[in-house]
Design a protein around this motif. Structure first.
Motif, PDB file in Angstrom:
ATOM      1  N   SER B 269       8.606 -33.669 -19.321  1.00  0.00           N
ATOM      2  CA  SER B 269       8.175 -33.825 -17.936  1.00  0.00           C
ATOM      3  C   SER B 269       6.649 -33.913 -17.839  1.00  0.00           C
ATOM      4  N   GLU B 304       4.562 -34.692  -6.692  1.00  0.00           N
ATOM      5  CA  GLU B 304       5.360 -35.690  -7.412  1.00  0.00           C
ATOM      6  C   GLU B 304       6.128 -35.030  -8.557  1.00  0.00           C
ATOM      7  N   SER B 305       5.397 -34.228  -9.324  1.00  0.00           N
ATOM      8  CA  SER B 305       6.008 -33.543 -10.459  1.00  0.00           C
ATOM      9  C   SER B 305       7.103 -32.573  -9.982  1.00  0.00           C
ATOM     10  N   MET B 306       6.815 -31.866  -8.897  1.00  0.00           N
ATOM     11  CA  MET B 306       7.782 -30.892  -8.395  1.00  0.00           C
ATOM     12  C   MET B 306       9.031 -31.578  -7.840  1.00  0.00           C
ATOM     13  N   SER B 309      11.225 -32.553 -10.770  1.00  0.00           N
ATOM     14  CA  SER B 309      11.873 -31.382 -11.378  1.00  0.00           C
ATOM     15  C   SER B 309      12.936 -30.784 -10.467  1.00  0.00           C
ATOM     16  N   GLY B 355       8.213 -27.889 -12.444  1.00  0.00           N
ATOM     17  CA  GLY B 355       7.427 -28.902 -11.747  1.00  0.00           C
ATOM     18  C   GLY B 355       5.969 -28.505 -11.659  1.00  0.00           C
ATOM     19  N   SER B 358       4.455 -28.474 -15.392  1.00  0.00           N
ATOM     20  CA  SER B 358       4.301 -29.812 -15.992  1.00  0.00           C
ATOM     21  C   SER B 358       3.335 -30.674 -15.189  1.00  0.00           C
ATOM     22  N   GLY B 359       3.176 -30.371 -13.903  1.00  0.00           N
ATOM     23  CA  GLY B 359       2.288 -31.194 -13.088  1.00  0.00           C
ATOM     24  C   GLY B 359       0.885 -30.645 -12.976  1.00  0.00           C
TER      25      GLY B 359
END
Lengths: 241, 379
Positions: B269, B304-306, B309, B355, B358-359
């Motif tokens: 991710s 976006e990352s969250m 996820s 999220g 990784s973000g």
């Protein structure tokens, strides 16, 4: 004339001068390249008056884009001061600069720099997302800006569905949608053919003439520069007329 | 358009990559949901069983049998109100891999001890009258398509040969953790079928006063300490918990696998987000140029990352819940197996954390991006 030796440089004829909108004083910028210090420019002074359309020419690496970036609050000088509409840009922190840019600066890029995932209207709307305007008001502003650049029939097109000239017109609409204090163009015709480039220059002229926008245009192209009211030249960090 | 719309638009930028990343998160959280449910089911299993019933098994281990004669001595222990016994049978129906548990029980004394065996079809009297009668859980009826009154043949493993049973009753336990895929039949049938070689596997006792369980257990073990078949006596609850520990440290194993999967997917991710941000440095520079502040840029990338996820995680978790809702393939091994609300909540919290973690790095890099140098790169 060396910029370090010069008195404050003014771009246009005294009769045409409005109030001073931009004051650049004793501006210096250096880069570090390994152990070496590269002097971009030193002691630059410049006044830009309200309603002026000024072209800044110079070869690659002469420092003109750096000057433009500092004026837009995108880069910091090592020394000196930039005052735009009474506000000292060089004294602002990054948060203040971002807020200031959203209302005072309209930036036109050489490569249009539209977001490919957004439609023309959405790209133009971007600066307005930072305002308190409602959806309907934002839409009205966007439609007006696209109408000014002659693209009111392309609002829902994505950038890849538009020609280079059309994309740049969307870029100009984005730059004017928040009615900024000054429009800065970094080689806005540099990636266009002569016909499209000419259209863009005509549009910039119109923005200056009809809408009284203050414009600073950085360009290599003498033909583009000639369309401005005055031409400044920058070479090896020295600003001259 | 809103800033949320901008996040969605960016997710649609490279649909294939977004979908693949979301799918990998989904698979990971499906796995998490299942593995976590193994732990919660095993934990629930340790809670099954009465504190008021004692189990005496061989001190040498559950696979060692005890002499039937122990029953009379157990019945005489002060505090014990009734005694019964049972054996593990270990046969299968047609497919050796299609596991379910069968117990040979001393029915006349065993059944009264277990109110959990609630007969819902057939009759207990029919079961008691017939030597090779069986009581089966309603889950087994459904699983094998059996019916009350049907004759079924099981294949023995350690008690080799074919064993015929007549299903005379079906039970449906009030507590799913008791399991509804069990089969009970008469100990006497087992005993005769093994040429009277088999003896009780364990004794079950009810107590007059459950509070005296520890004292009674000590008395029993002391009584048989010097006999040929010493015992280990504990409450049924502790006995069941012991069964669970026979799986080994499955909690640790499952947690280790879950952690490995979590970190693997974290790297996937994070790498995806790094790539996504790297390829649009120019666009981030443009957003900053038009006035988007560092915090807003940070928030956009992190959101976006969250979203990837949490959406992927939620899909995986609810898929696991759906796949193991009600009756499922794991019920025979883990009675009551299912993905609980607690597991879903924990999974969603982990997806959110995934999220954020990784973000965070790409979001921080985006927020700190120098517009001037980014525009130079793009130009």
């Amino acid at each position: 004339m060396s910029s370090t030796e010069s008195a404050t440089m003014s771009a246009s004829a005294p009769a045409a001068k409005g109030r001073v909108l931009v004051q650049i004083r004793d501006l210096a910028k250096n880069y570090r390249r390994g152990a070496e210090t590269v002097h971009v420019f030193e002691g630059v002074n410049l006044d830009i008056h309200e309603g002026e359309y000024l072209a800044l020419m110079g070869p690659s690496g002469s420092g003109k884009s750096t000057l433009l970036n500092i004026l837009a609050g995108l880069d910091k000088p090592d020394r000196g001061k930039v005052v735009v509409d009474g506000k000292d840009v060089t004294a602002m922190n990054s948060r203040q600069l971002a807020a200031w840019r959203s209302t005072h600066i309209g930036f036109i890029f050489q490569f249009y720099n539209l977001l490919p995932v957004l439609t023309a209207a959405q790209n133009v709307e971007l600066p307005l997302l930072l305002t308190n305007l409602g959806k309907k008001q934002r839409r009205e502003h966007v439609m007006h800006a696209l109408d000014v650049v002659g693209l009111s029939d392309r609002t829902e097109h994505f950038p890849k569905q538009l020609s280079g000239g059309q994309q740049q017109r969307v870029g100009i609409a984005r730059a004017i949608v928040s009615d900024p204090t000054i429009i800065l163009g970094d080689e806005p015709t540099g990636d266009l053919d002569s016909v499209s480039g000419d259209e863009i220059l005509t549009l910039l002229e119109r923005l200056n003439r009809e809408f009284k926008k203050t414009i600073l245009l950085v360009t290599h192209d003498a033909h583009a520069a000639e369309r401005a009211q005055a031409i400044m030249r920058m070479d090896k960090g020295v600003l001259s007329r | 358009m809103t800033t949320t719309g901008l996040v969605w638009a960016n997710l649609r930028r490279n649909k294939k990559r977004t979908i693949l990343t979301m799918l990998s998160v989904m698979v990971a959280f499906f796995l998490f949901g299942v593995l976590r449910s193994v732990i919660t089911t095993l934990d629930a299993a340790t809670e099954v069983g009465s504190e008021g019933r004692l189990i005496s098994s061989s001190a040498s281990g559950i696979t060692f049998l005890l002499p039937e004669a122990h029953a009379n001595r157990l019945a005489a222990v002060d505090g014990v109100s009734s005694v019964s016994w049972a054996n593990w049978f270990g046969a299968y129906y047609r497919d050796p891999n299609d596991f379910f548990a069968q117990f040979a029980i001393k029915a006349d004394t065993y059944i009264p001890m277990y109110p959990e065996i609630v007969i819902t079809a057939g009759s207990m009297d029919d079961f008691m009258r017939e030597r090779n009668a069986a009581i089966v859980g309603v889950g087994l009826l459904r699983k094998f398509g059996w019916q009350v009154g049907q004759k079924v043949t099981l294949t023995g493993t350690f008690a080799a040969g074919d064993w015929d049973f007549n299903i005379r009753a079906a039970y449906d336990p009030p507590d799913p953790a008791f399991g509804d895929e069990l089969m009970f039949f008469h100990y006497e049938y087992f005993w005769e079928g093994t040429n009277r070689q088999v003896t009780p596997g364990w004794f079950v006792m009810t107590l007059e006063e459950p509070d005296r369980a520890a004292e009674v257990a000590s008395t029993i073990d002391a009584m048989f300490k010097s006999s040929v078949a010493p015992t280990k006596t504990q409450t049924e609850k502790a006995f069941n918990a012991g069964f669970v520990t026979m799986w080994g440290n499955i909690g640790f194993l499952v947690s280790a696998i879950g952690t490995a999967v979590f970190f693997a997917i974290l790297f996937v991710s994070a790498n995806t987000m790094m790539m996504a941000v790297r390829e649009r440095i120019g666009e981030i520079a443009v957003l900053k140029t038009v006035g988007f502040g560092d915090r807003l840029i940070f928030g956009l990338v992190l959101a976006e990352s969250m979203l990837i996820s949490v959406l992927g995680g939620a899909l995986g978790l609810f898929l696991a819940r759906g796949a193991f809702a009600g009756r499922n393939a794991l019920n025979a091994f883990f009675p009551g197996f299912g993905v609980t609300g607690g597991t879903i909540a924990l999974g969603l919290a982990m997806a959110l954390a995934l999220g954020v973690v990784s973000g965070a790095v790409p979001a921080f890099q985006s927020a700190r991006l120098s517009v001037a140098s980014a525009l130079r790169q793009v130009g």
